[in-house]
Design an enzyme around this catalytic site. Structure first.
Site, PDB file in Angstrom:
ATOM      1  N   LYS A   1      41.577  13.670 -19.424  1.00  0.00           N
ATOM      2  CA  LYS A   1      42.853  12.700 -19.703  1.00  0.00           C
ATOM      3  C   LYS A   1      42.524  11.849 -21.140  1.00  0.00           C
ATOM      4  O   LYS A   1      41.611  11.964 -21.520  1.00  0.00           O
ATOM      5  CB  LYS A   1      42.929  11.570 -18.446  1.00  0.00           C
ATOM      6  CG  LYS A   1      42.847  12.221 -17.152  1.00  0.00           C
ATOM      7  CD  LYS A   1      42.980  11.288 -16.143  1.00  0.00           C
ATOM      8  CE  LYS A   1      42.899  11.805 -14.716  1.00  0.00           C
ATOM      9  NZ  LYS A   1      42.966  10.635 -13.590  1.00  0.00           N
TER      10      LYS A   1
ATOM     11  N   TYR B   1      52.072  14.494 -11.627  1.00  0.00           N
ATOM     12  CA  TYR B   1      51.763  13.626 -10.514  1.00  0.00           C
ATOM     13  C   TYR B   1      52.841  13.268  -9.313  1.00  0.00           C
ATOM     14  O   TYR B   1      52.834  12.405  -8.885  1.00  0.00           O
ATOM     15  CB  TYR B   1      51.176  12.217 -10.964  1.00  0.00           C
ATOM     16  CG  TYR B   1      50.075  12.216 -11.531  1.00  0.00           C
ATOM     17  CD1 TYR B   1      48.733  12.543 -10.887  1.00  0.00           C
ATOM     18  CD2 TYR B   1      49.625  11.594 -13.028  1.00  0.00           C
ATOM     19  CE1 TYR B   1      47.372  12.709 -11.451  1.00  0.00           C
ATOM     20  CE2 TYR B   1      48.545  11.796 -13.388  1.00  0.00           C
ATOM     21  CZ  TYR B   1      47.207  12.192 -12.605  1.00  0.00           C
ATOM     22  OH  TYR B   1      46.118  12.264 -13.084  1.00  0.00           O
TER      23      TYR B   1
ATOM     24  N   PHE C   1      51.093   2.414  -8.226  1.00  0.00           N
ATOM     25  CA  PHE C   1      50.457   2.727  -9.864  1.00  0.00           C
ATOM     26  C   PHE C   1      51.051   4.041 -10.308  1.00  0.00           C
ATOM     27  O   PHE C   1      50.618   4.096 -11.378  1.00  0.00           O
ATOM     28  CB  PHE C   1      48.799   2.893  -9.442  1.00  0.00           C
ATOM     29  CG  PHE C   1      48.509   4.138  -8.498  1.00  0.00           C
ATOM     30  CD1 PHE C   1      48.377   5.193  -8.949  1.00  0.00           C
ATOM     31  CD2 PHE C   1      48.049   3.617  -7.047  1.00  0.00           C
ATOM     32  CE1 PHE C   1      47.972   6.535  -8.042  1.00  0.00           C
ATOM     33  CE2 PHE C   1      47.829   4.686  -6.271  1.00  0.00           C
ATOM     34  CZ  PHE C   1      47.622   5.928  -6.742  1.00  0.00           C
TER      35      PHE C   1
ATOM     36  N   ARG D   1      36.055  19.732  -7.866  1.00  0.00           N
ATOM     37  CA  ARG D   1      35.972  18.073  -7.166  1.00  0.00           C
ATOM     38  C   ARG D   1      34.732  17.538  -6.769  1.00  0.00           C
ATOM     39  O   ARG D   1      34.549  16.507  -7.254  1.00  0.00           O
ATOM     40  CB  ARG D   1      36.978  18.205  -5.742  1.00  0.00           C
ATOM     41  CG  ARG D   1      38.404  18.713  -6.192  1.00  0.00           C
ATOM     42  CD  ARG D   1      39.312  17.943  -6.651  1.00  0.00           C
ATOM     43  NE  ARG D   1      39.572  16.596  -5.956  1.00  0.00           N
ATOM     44  CZ  ARG D   1      40.367  15.515  -5.877  1.00  0.00           C
ATOM     45  NH1 ARG D   1      40.943  15.539  -6.911  1.00  0.00           N
ATOM     46  NH2 ARG D   1      40.435  14.575  -4.932  1.00  0.00           N
TER      47      ARG D   1
ATOM     48  N   THR E   1      37.635   9.648  -6.568  1.00  0.00           N
ATOM     49  CA  THR E   1      38.702   9.197  -7.398  1.00  0.00           C
ATOM     50  C   THR E   1      38.240   7.775  -7.796  1.00  0.00           C
ATOM     51  O   THR E   1      38.491   7.912  -9.278  1.00  0.00           O
ATOM     52  CB  THR E   1      39.797   9.014  -6.584  1.00  0.00           C
ATOM     53  OG1 THR E   1      40.035  10.349  -6.005  1.00  0.00           O
ATOM     54  CG2 THR E   1      41.118   8.441  -7.403  1.00  0.00           C
TER      55      THR E   1
ATOM     56  N   ARG F   1      32.580  11.515 -13.008  1.00  0.00           N
ATOM     57  CA  ARG F   1      33.064  10.012 -12.933  1.00  0.00           C
ATOM     58  C   ARG F   1      31.891   9.153 -12.623  1.00  0.00           C
ATOM     59  O   ARG F   1      32.031   8.049 -13.131  1.00  0.00           O
ATOM     60  CB  ARG F   1      34.161   9.888 -11.734  1.00  0.00           C
ATOM     61  CG  ARG F   1      35.545  10.565 -12.410  1.00  0.00           C
ATOM     62  CD  ARG F   1      36.453  10.746 -10.954  1.00  0.00           C
ATOM     63  NE  ARG F   1      37.885  11.430 -11.495  1.00  0.00           N
ATOM     64  CZ  ARG F   1      38.615  11.692 -10.443  1.00  0.00           C
ATOM     65  NH1 ARG F   1      38.179  11.751  -9.320  1.00  0.00           N
ATOM     66  NH2 ARG F   1      40.050  12.233 -10.818  1.00  0.00           N
TER      67      ARG F   1
ATOM     68  N   ASN G   1      39.640   7.008 -14.907  1.00  0.00           N
ATOM     69  CA  ASN G   1      38.433   7.971 -14.572  1.00  0.00           C
ATOM     70  C   ASN G   1      38.304   9.377 -15.148  1.00  0.00           C
ATOM     71  O   ASN G   1      37.705  10.246 -14.466  1.00  0.00           O
ATOM     72  CB  ASN G   1      38.519   8.001 -13.078  1.00  0.00           C
ATOM     73  CG  ASN G   1      39.905   8.856 -12.591  1.00  0.00           C
ATOM     74  OD1 ASN G   1      40.708   9.403 -13.435  1.00  0.00           O
ATOM     75  ND2 ASN G   1      40.202   8.793 -10.997  1.00  0.00           N
TER      76      ASN G   1
ATOM     77  N   HIS H   1      40.804  15.191 -14.454  1.00  0.00           N
ATOM     78  CA  HIS H   1      41.803  15.489 -13.312  1.00  0.00           C
ATOM     79  C   HIS H   1      41.108  16.800 -12.780  1.00  0.00           C
ATOM     80  O   HIS H   1      41.018  17.466 -13.541  1.00  0.00           O
ATOM     81  CB  HIS H   1      43.169  15.642 -13.584  1.00  0.00           C
ATOM     82  CG  HIS H   1      43.960  16.461 -12.615  1.00  0.00           C
ATOM     83  ND1 HIS H   1      44.362  15.729 -11.489  1.00  0.00           N
ATOM     84  CD2 HIS H   1      44.370  17.737 -12.439  1.00  0.00           C
ATOM     85  CE1 HIS H   1      45.235  16.550 -10.594  1.00  0.00           C
ATOM     86  NE2 HIS H   1      44.815  17.717 -11.322  1.00  0.00           N
TER      87      HIS H   1
HETATM   88  P1  DAT Z   1      42.333  12.344  -7.759  1.00  0.00           P
HETATM   89  O1  DAT Z   1      42.409  12.069  -9.397  1.00  0.00           O
HETATM   90  O2  DAT Z   1      40.822  12.113  -7.447  1.00  0.00           O
HETATM   91  O3  DAT Z   1      42.763  13.787  -7.457  1.00  0.00           O
HETATM   92  P2  DAT Z   1      44.515  11.011  -6.705  1.00  0.00           P
HETATM   93  O4  DAT Z   1      45.167  12.128  -6.844  1.00  0.00           O
HETATM   94  O5  DAT Z   1      44.552  10.220  -5.461  1.00  0.00           O
HETATM   95  O6  DAT Z   1      43.027  10.926  -7.344  1.00  0.00           O
HETATM   96  O7  DAT Z   1      45.209   9.951  -8.006  1.00  0.00           O
HETATM   97  C1  DAT Z   1      45.492  10.352  -9.145  1.00  0.00           C
HETATM   98  C2  DAT Z   1      45.096   9.534  -9.956  1.00  0.00           C
HETATM   99  O8  DAT Z   1      45.712   8.241  -9.958  1.00  0.00           O
HETATM  100  C3  DAT Z   1      43.557   9.141 -10.081  1.00  0.00           C
HETATM  101  O9  DAT Z   1      42.578   9.838 -10.676  1.00  0.00           O
HETATM  102  C4  DAT Z   1      43.660   7.674 -10.797  1.00  0.00           C
HETATM  103  C5  DAT Z   1      45.098   7.125 -10.309  1.00  0.00           C
HETATM  104  N1  DAT Z   1      44.664   6.244  -9.185  1.00  0.00           N
HETATM  105  C6  DAT Z   1      44.535   6.676  -7.709  1.00  0.00           C
HETATM  106  N2  DAT Z   1      44.518   5.550  -7.053  1.00  0.00           N
HETATM  107  C7  DAT Z   1      44.618   4.375  -7.686  1.00  0.00           C
HETATM  108  C8  DAT Z   1      44.555   3.200  -7.525  1.00  0.00           C
HETATM  109  N3  DAT Z   1      44.447   2.720  -6.330  1.00  0.00           N
HETATM  110  N4  DAT Z   1      44.863   2.272  -8.682  1.00  0.00           N
HETATM  111  C9  DAT Z   1      45.126   2.790  -9.680  1.00  0.00           C
HETATM  112  N5  DAT Z   1      44.986   3.979 -10.262  1.00  0.00           N
HETATM  113  C10 DAT Z   1      44.834   5.146  -9.227  1.00  0.00           C
HETATM  114 MG    MG Z   2      44.721  14.226  -7.245  1.00  0.00          MG
END
Ligand code: DAT
Ligand code: MG
Length: 151
Positions: free
Chosen positions: A11, A51, A59, A87, A93, A104, A114, A117
Site C-alpha cells: 500500500k 474493497y 472506515f 496471510r 489486520t 505487519r 498496515n 494487502h
Molecule cells: P486485511 O487487510 O487484513 O484483509 P480487512 O480486509 O478486514 O483486513 O480490512 C481491509 C483494510 O481495512 C485493513 O488492511 C486496514 C483497514 N481496516 C480494517 N479494520 C479497520 C479498522 N477497524 N479501522 C481502520 N481501518 C481498518
Molecule cells: Mg481483507
C-alpha cells in the site's frame, strides 16, 4: 507445484516508507514465485472496487482515500498454499495484534497504515487478480529452484 496464486499489494504507506524490497524479499525468500508486478496509483473508484466487501464499514471511505493516495505495488505470487501462507507472512489486520516475525508485526503500528494487502481466500484471490491485472500480465514460467523448494 500446483498453480495457486494470490494477490498481494504494498500500500502507499509501505511504498513511501521504502519497504518494497523488504516485503518482496519475504515472499521471495520463502520460496514463492513472483508472476506479476507493477506500480500504479489506483483511482478512488478502483479502490472502492478493490474493497467492495467493506463498503458498509465506517472506515471504508478513509480506506479507499488512503489506497488511492499514492503508488501501490501490485503483485501476484504463486506457490503451494500461497493464499493462506501469504496471510500468515502478512500477520493480523491490526499490527498491534500481529506476531513479531510477520510483515505487519515487524514493520507497522497502526491498523489504518498496515502497509500490505493479501487476498483472504481462493475466490477473492481470483477476483482481485482479475481486477488488478490483465491475463497477459501474468507470466507462467518454471523456476529452477522448484525442485529444491518442493522436492
Ligand atoms: P486485511 O487487510 O487484513 O484483509 P480487512 O480486509 O478486514 O483486513 O480490512 C481491509 C483494510 O481495512 C485493513 O488492511 C486496514 C483497514 N481496516 C480494517 N479494520 C479497520 C479498522 N477497524 N479501522 C481502520 N481501518 C481498518
Ligand atoms: Mg481483507
Amino acid at each position: 507445484a500446483e498453480l495457486e496464486r494470490t494477490f498481494i499489494a504494498i500500500k502507499p504507506d509501505g511504498v513511501q516508507r521504502g519497504l518494497i524490497s523488504e516485503i518482496i524479499s519475504r515472499f521471495e525468500k520463502k520460496g514463492f514465485k513472483l508472476v506479476a508486478i507493477k506500480i500504479m496509483i489506483p483511482s478512488k473508484d478502483f479502490a472502492q472496487k478493490h474493497y467492495h466487501d467493506l463498503k458498509e464499514r465506517p472506515f471504508f471511505n478513509g480506506l479507499c482515500d488512503f489506497l488511492s493516495s499514492g503508488p501501490v505495488v501490485a503483485m501476484v505470487w504463486e506457490g503451494e498454499g500461497v493464499i493462506k501462507y501469504g496471510r500468515k507472512l502478512i500477520g493480523a489486520t491490526d499490527p498491534q495484534k500481529s506476531e513479531p516475525g510477520t510483515i505487519r508485526g515487524d514493520l507497522a503500528v497502526g491498523v489504518g497504515r498496515n502497509i500490505i494487502h493479501g487476498s483472504d481466500g481462493s475466490e477473492t484471490a481470483k477476483d482481485e487478480i482479475a481486477l488488478w491485472f490483465t491475463p497477459w500480465e501474468l507470466v507462467s514460467y518454471t523456476s529452477n529452484a522448484e525442485k529444491w523448494i518442493y522436492g
